[in-house]
Enzyme design. Structure first.
Site, PDB file in Angstrom:
ATOM      1  CB  THR A  59       3.991   1.114  -9.398  1.00  0.00           C
ATOM      2  OG1 THR A  59       2.768   0.779 -10.060  1.00  0.00           O
ATOM      3  CG2 THR A  59       5.123   0.759 -10.332  1.00  0.00           C
ATOM      4  CE1 TYR A  91       5.330   4.602 -13.264  1.00  0.00           C
ATOM      5  CE2 TYR A  91       3.537   2.997 -13.274  1.00  0.00           C
ATOM      6  CZ  TYR A  91       4.276   3.969 -12.626  1.00  0.00           C
ATOM      7  OH  TYR A  91       3.967   4.300 -11.323  1.00  0.00           O
TER       8      TYR A  91
HETATM    9  N1  LIG Z   1      -0.792   7.972  -8.522  1.00  0.00           N
HETATM   10  C1  LIG Z   1      -0.799   6.652  -8.381  1.00  0.00           C
HETATM   11  O1  LIG Z   1      -1.875   6.014  -8.280  1.00  0.00           O
HETATM   12  C2  LIG Z   1       0.509   5.894  -8.291  1.00  0.00           C
HETATM   13  C3  LIG Z   1       0.468   4.497  -8.220  1.00  0.00           C
HETATM   14  C4  LIG Z   1       1.664   3.793  -8.118  1.00  0.00           C
HETATM   15  C5  LIG Z   1       2.872   4.471  -8.047  1.00  0.00           C
HETATM   16  N2  LIG Z   1       2.901   5.828  -8.150  1.00  0.00           N
HETATM   17  C6  LIG Z   1       4.206   6.511  -8.090  1.00  0.00           C
HETATM   18  O2  LIG Z   1       4.130   7.540  -7.113  1.00  0.00           O
HETATM   19  C7  LIG Z   1       4.975   8.631  -7.471  1.00  0.00           C
HETATM   20  C8  LIG Z   1       4.183   9.933  -7.449  1.00  0.00           C
HETATM   21  O3  LIG Z   1       3.093   9.832  -8.352  1.00  0.00           O
HETATM   22  P1  LIG Z   1       2.110  11.062  -8.602  1.00  0.00           P
HETATM   23  O4  LIG Z   1       0.809  10.502  -9.040  1.00  0.00           O
HETATM   24  O5  LIG Z   1       2.164  11.984  -7.443  1.00  0.00           O
HETATM   25  O6  LIG Z   1       2.808  11.735  -9.866  1.00  0.00           O
HETATM   26  P2  LIG Z   1       3.025  13.287 -10.210  1.00  0.00           P
HETATM   27  O7  LIG Z   1       3.344  13.333 -11.676  1.00  0.00           O
HETATM   28  O8  LIG Z   1       1.885  14.104  -9.702  1.00  0.00           O
HETATM   29  O9  LIG Z   1       4.315  13.662  -9.357  1.00  0.00           O
HETATM   30  C9  LIG Z   1       5.626  13.406  -9.784  1.00  0.00           C
HETATM   31  C10 LIG Z   1       6.448  14.656  -9.497  1.00  0.00           C
HETATM   32  O10 LIG Z   1       7.810  14.409  -9.812  1.00  0.00           O
HETATM   33  C11 LIG Z   1       8.328  15.508 -10.588  1.00  0.00           C
HETATM   34  N3  LIG Z   1       9.403  14.917 -11.411  1.00  0.00           N
HETATM   35  C12 LIG Z   1       9.289  13.976 -12.370  1.00  0.00           C
HETATM   36  N4  LIG Z   1      10.491  13.636 -12.862  1.00  0.00           N
HETATM   37  C13 LIG Z   1      11.401  14.395 -12.189  1.00  0.00           C
HETATM   38  C14 LIG Z   1      12.819  14.482 -12.228  1.00  0.00           C
HETATM   39  N5  LIG Z   1      13.550  13.719 -13.050  1.00  0.00           N
HETATM   40  N6  LIG Z   1      13.431  15.360 -11.399  1.00  0.00           N
HETATM   41  C15 LIG Z   1      12.703  16.140 -10.536  1.00  0.00           C
HETATM   42  N7  LIG Z   1      11.369  16.071 -10.462  1.00  0.00           N
HETATM   43  C16 LIG Z   1      10.717  15.216 -11.271  1.00  0.00           C
HETATM   44  C17 LIG Z   1       7.151  16.051 -11.336  1.00  0.00           C
HETATM   45  O11 LIG Z   1       7.292  17.401 -11.748  1.00  0.00           O
HETATM   46  C18 LIG Z   1       6.018  15.867 -10.333  1.00  0.00           C
HETATM   47  O12 LIG Z   1       5.877  16.994  -9.499  1.00  0.00           O
HETATM   48  C19 LIG Z   1       5.555   8.276  -8.845  1.00  0.00           C
HETATM   49  O13 LIG Z   1       6.838   7.735  -8.650  1.00  0.00           O
HETATM   50  C20 LIG Z   1       4.597   7.219  -9.371  1.00  0.00           C
HETATM   51  O14 LIG Z   1       5.237   6.348 -10.261  1.00  0.00           O
HETATM   52  C21 LIG Z   1       1.745   6.559  -8.278  1.00  0.00           C
HETATM   53  O1  LIG Z   2     -11.322   7.570 -17.516  1.00  0.00           O
HETATM   54  C1  LIG Z   2     -11.116   6.435 -17.081  1.00  0.00           C
HETATM   55  C2  LIG Z   2      -9.943   6.118 -16.350  1.00  0.00           C
HETATM   56  C3  LIG Z   2      -9.766   4.822 -15.917  1.00  0.00           C
HETATM   57  N1  LIG Z   2     -10.692   3.865 -16.181  1.00  0.00           N
HETATM   58  C4  LIG Z   2     -10.508   2.494 -15.672  1.00  0.00           C
HETATM   59  O2  LIG Z   2     -10.406   2.576 -14.272  1.00  0.00           O
HETATM   60  C5  LIG Z   2      -9.498   1.584 -13.769  1.00  0.00           C
HETATM   61  C6  LIG Z   2      -8.422   2.280 -12.970  1.00  0.00           C
HETATM   62  O3  LIG Z   2      -7.630   3.052 -13.857  1.00  0.00           O
HETATM   63  P1  LIG Z   2      -6.557   4.121 -13.362  1.00  0.00           P
HETATM   64  O4  LIG Z   2      -5.939   4.717 -14.585  1.00  0.00           O
HETATM   65  O5  LIG Z   2      -7.182   5.026 -12.367  1.00  0.00           O
HETATM   66  O6  LIG Z   2      -5.505   3.245 -12.566  1.00  0.00           O
HETATM   67  P2  LIG Z   2      -4.652   1.973 -13.067  1.00  0.00           P
HETATM   68  O7  LIG Z   2      -5.204   0.802 -12.326  1.00  0.00           O
HETATM   69  O8  LIG Z   2      -4.550   1.879 -14.525  1.00  0.00           O
HETATM   70  O9  LIG Z   2      -3.210   2.441 -12.612  1.00  0.00           O
HETATM   71  C7  LIG Z   2      -2.705   2.324 -11.320  1.00  0.00           C
HETATM   72  O10 LIG Z   2      -2.046   1.114 -11.195  1.00  0.00           O
HETATM   73  C8  LIG Z   2      -0.979   0.939 -12.101  1.00  0.00           C
HETATM   74  C9  LIG Z   2      -0.442  -0.413 -11.796  1.00  0.00           C
HETATM   75  O11 LIG Z   2      -1.139  -1.362 -12.531  1.00  0.00           O
HETATM   76  C10 LIG Z   2       0.070   2.025 -11.923  1.00  0.00           C
HETATM   77  O12 LIG Z   2       0.744   1.877 -10.705  1.00  0.00           O
HETATM   78  C11 LIG Z   2      -0.573   3.395 -11.984  1.00  0.00           C
HETATM   79  O13 LIG Z   2       0.365   4.390 -11.656  1.00  0.00           O
HETATM   80  C12 LIG Z   2      -1.732   3.464 -11.038  1.00  0.00           C
HETATM   81  O14 LIG Z   2      -2.396   4.676 -11.164  1.00  0.00           O
HETATM   82  C13 LIG Z   2      -8.963   0.861 -15.003  1.00  0.00           C
HETATM   83  O15 LIG Z   2      -9.717  -0.301 -15.204  1.00  0.00           O
HETATM   84  C14 LIG Z   2      -9.244   1.832 -16.154  1.00  0.00           C
HETATM   85  O16 LIG Z   2      -9.449   1.203 -17.400  1.00  0.00           O
HETATM   86  C15 LIG Z   2     -11.841   4.155 -16.900  1.00  0.00           C
HETATM   87  O17 LIG Z   2     -12.681   3.280 -17.136  1.00  0.00           O
HETATM   88  N2  LIG Z   2     -12.026   5.440 -17.326  1.00  0.00           N
END
Ligand SMILES: NC(=O)c1ccc[n+]([C@@H]2O[C@H](COP(=O)([O-])OP(=O)(O)OC[C@H]3O[C@@H](n4cnc5c(N)ncnc54)[C@H](O)[C@@H]3O)[C@@H](O)[C@H]2O)c1
Ligand SMILES: O=c1ccn([C@@H]2O[C@H](COP(=O)(O)OP(=O)(O)O[C@H]3O[C@H](CO)[C@H](O)[C@H](O)[C@H]3O)[C@@H](O)[C@H]2O)c(=O)[nH]1
Length: 315
Positions: A115, A139
Site C-alpha cells: 500500500t 496498518y
Molecule cells: N482498497 C484500497 O484502496 C486498498 C489500497 C491499498 C492496499 N489495499 C490492500 O488490498 C487488499 C484488499 O483490500 P480490500 O479493499 O479488497 O479489502 P477487503 O476487506 O474488502 O478484503 C479483504 C479480504 O480478506 C479477508 N481476510 C482478512 N483477514 C483474513 C485472514 N487472516 N484470513 C483469511 N481471510 C482474511 C476478508 O474477509 C476480506 O474478504 C488488502 O490487503 C488491503 O490492505 C487496499
Molecule cells: O467520507 C469520506 C471519505 C474520505 N474522505 C477523504 O477522501 C480522501 C481519500 O480517502 P480514502 O479513505 O478513500 O482513501 P485514503 O487515501 O485514506 O486511503 C488509501 O490510501 C491509504 C494509503 O495512504 C491506504 O492504502 C488505504 O487502504 C487506501 O484506501 C481523503 O482525503 C479523505 O479524508 C472524505 O473527505 N470523506
C-alpha cells in the site's frame, strides 16, 4: 496456473479473482469472511472458508499450486491506530503463517497487496519506490513489515515475490465491487448519498495546501490494478522481490471526485465540510513509471470510468 487467492471474497480480491478465472487460471479462494462476503467469491473459483493461520497449509498441501495472490488483510487505518496489536497479529502474524505454509509445500511465487501507506507523509511527489518508507499508522507499518519479510524470504528461501503498492483503488467489474460494512473510502461514501443510503457526504478538511483546500489522491481502476497482477504473476522470479507502485500518476482533489460523482449520477450529492481526518497527508500521487517500464503496465481507465462502474455496481 493453479493459484491460491487469499481474501478473494473481499473487494479487490473478488475483482482480481474474477480476472484470473477469466484469464484461464484455476483459482482457490481462502477467506475467513471477516470483512468479505461469500457471494462475492468469483464464479468459477473454489471457496475455502478459513483464516490463513488455520487453513493455508491444509489448502496448499493439496498440491499442484503454482503461486499465491495475497489480498487478505485488515485495512482500516483508524481501527489500526485503536488496536495496533490486532493489526500486527492479523496482518503480519497471519502472513507469516501463509509464507511458512508456502515454504513447507514448495510454493515460491507470490504477489502481495502492499500500500501507499508504507510511505507515510511524502517528502515529494510523485512518490517513487526508492523514497523513504515512514508509515504514520500501524496498518502501513504492518504492510511495510510484510514487504520486509518477503525480501528476506526471497533471499533465504528462494521466493519469487512481487509487492504491489496500491494507491487509491476504485471502480468495479460487473457484479464484483466495493461493499464494506464499515466504509471509509471516499467514492463509495459519496455514491451512497446518490443511492439514498446517506443524507450527505462529509469532506474531511478544506484547509489543506492544495488548490481547493481538499486532499489530493491518485485513483486507479480496480480492473487496471488486476491487469498489473496478471503481469506480476508472470514476472515472479525465484530469489527476487520486486516492489512496484500502482497509481495513475494523476491527482484529484476530494472536491473534484465529488464533482465527477455528481456528473455521473446526475444527483446533487450534498456535501458538508468536516474537520480533517487524523493522519491524512495533503497529497499522495504515485510514480508508476517503474512498472510501466519493466512490465509494460498501462492505466486504461480514467476517474469518470471508475465512478461510472462503481455507480452501476451499487445501484
Ligand atoms: N482498497 C484500497 O484502496 C486498498 C489500497 C491499498 C492496499 N489495499 C490492500 O488490498 C487488499 C484488499 O483490500 P480490500 O479493499 O479488497 O479489502 P477487503 O476487506 O474488502 O478484503 C479483504 C479480504 O480478506 C479477508 N481476510 C482478512 N483477514 C483474513 C485472514 N487472516 N484470513 C483469511 N481471510 C482474511 C476478508 O474477509 C476480506 O474478504 C488488502 O490487503 C488491503 O490492505 C487496499
Ligand atoms: O467520507 C469520506 C471519505 C474520505 N474522505 C477523504 O477522501 C480522501 C481519500 O480517502 P480514502 O479513505 O478513500 O482513501 P485514503 O487515501 O485514506 O486511503 C488509501 O490510501 C491509504 C494509503 O495512504 C491506504 O492504502 C488505504 O487502504 C487506501 O484506501 C481523503 O482525503 C479523505 O479524508 C472524505 O473527505 N470523506
Amino acid at each position: 496456473m493453479k493459484l491460491l487467492v487469499t481474501g478473494g471474497a473481499g473487494y479487490i480480491g473478488s475483482v482480481v479473482g474474477a480476472q484470473l478465472v477469466e484469464a484461464g487460471h484455476e483459482v482457490v479462494v481462502l477467506d475467513d469472511l471477516s470483512t468479505g462476503h461469500a457471494d462475492a467469491v468469483p464464479e468459477g473459483a473454489r471457496f475455502v472458508q478459513g483464516s490463513l493461520r488455520e487453513a493455508a497449509y491444509g489448502v496448499l498441501a493439496e498440491g499442484g499450486f503454482d503461486g499465491v495472490v495475497h489480498f487478505a488483510a485488515k485495512s482500516l487505518v483508524g481501527e489500526s491506530v485503536e488496536q495496533p496489536a490486532l493489526y500486527w497479529d492479523k496482518n503480519l502474524g497471519e502472513s507469516l503463517a501463509l509464507f511458512d505454509a508456502m515454504r513447507r509445500t514448495g510454493v515460491a511465487k507470490i504477489v502481495f497487496s502492499s500500500t501507499a501507506a508504507t510511505y507515510g507523509e511524502p517528502e515529494s511527489t510523485p512518490i517513487l519506490e526508492t523514497d523513504p518508507t515512514r508509515p504514520t499508522n500501524p496498518y502501513g507499518a504492518t504492510k511495510l513489515a510484510i514487504d520486509g519479510v518477503l525480501t528476506e524470504y526471497a533471499r533465504l528461501h528462494g521466493f519469487g515475490a512481487v509487492s504491489l503498492r496500491y494507491f487509491n483503488v476504485a471502480g468495479a467489474l460487473g457484479p464484483y465491487g466495493e461493499r464494506h460494512t464499515v466504509e471509509t473510502h471516499l467514492i463509495p461514501n459519496v455514491l451512497a448519498v446518490a443511492t439514498g443510503a446517506r443524507e450527505h457526504v462529509k469532506l474531511f478538511g478544506d484547509d489543506y495546501p492544495t488548490e481547493d483546500g481538499t486532499c489530493i489522491r491518485d485513483y486507479v481502476h480496480v480492473v487496471d490494478l488486476g491487469n498489473a497482477h496478471l503481469l506480476a504473476l508472470d514476472c515472479c522470479t525465484e530469489h527476487e522481490h520486486r516492489i512496484y507502485n500502482l497509481g495513475s500518476g494523476s491527482g484529484y482533489s476530494v472536491q473534484q471526485v465529488v464533482d465527477v460523482c455528481r456528473q455521473v449520477t446526475g444527483h446533487p450529492i450534498p456535501a458538508e465540510i468536516a474537520p480533517r481526518r487524523a493522519g491524512d497527508p495533503a497529497v499522495l500521487i504515485a510514480s508508476s513509471e517503474k512498472i510501466q517500464a519493466e512490465l509494460g503496465w498501462r492505466v486504461e481507465r480514467d476517474l469518470a470510468t471508475m465512478v461510472a462502474d462503481a455507480w452501476k455496481f451499487c445501484q
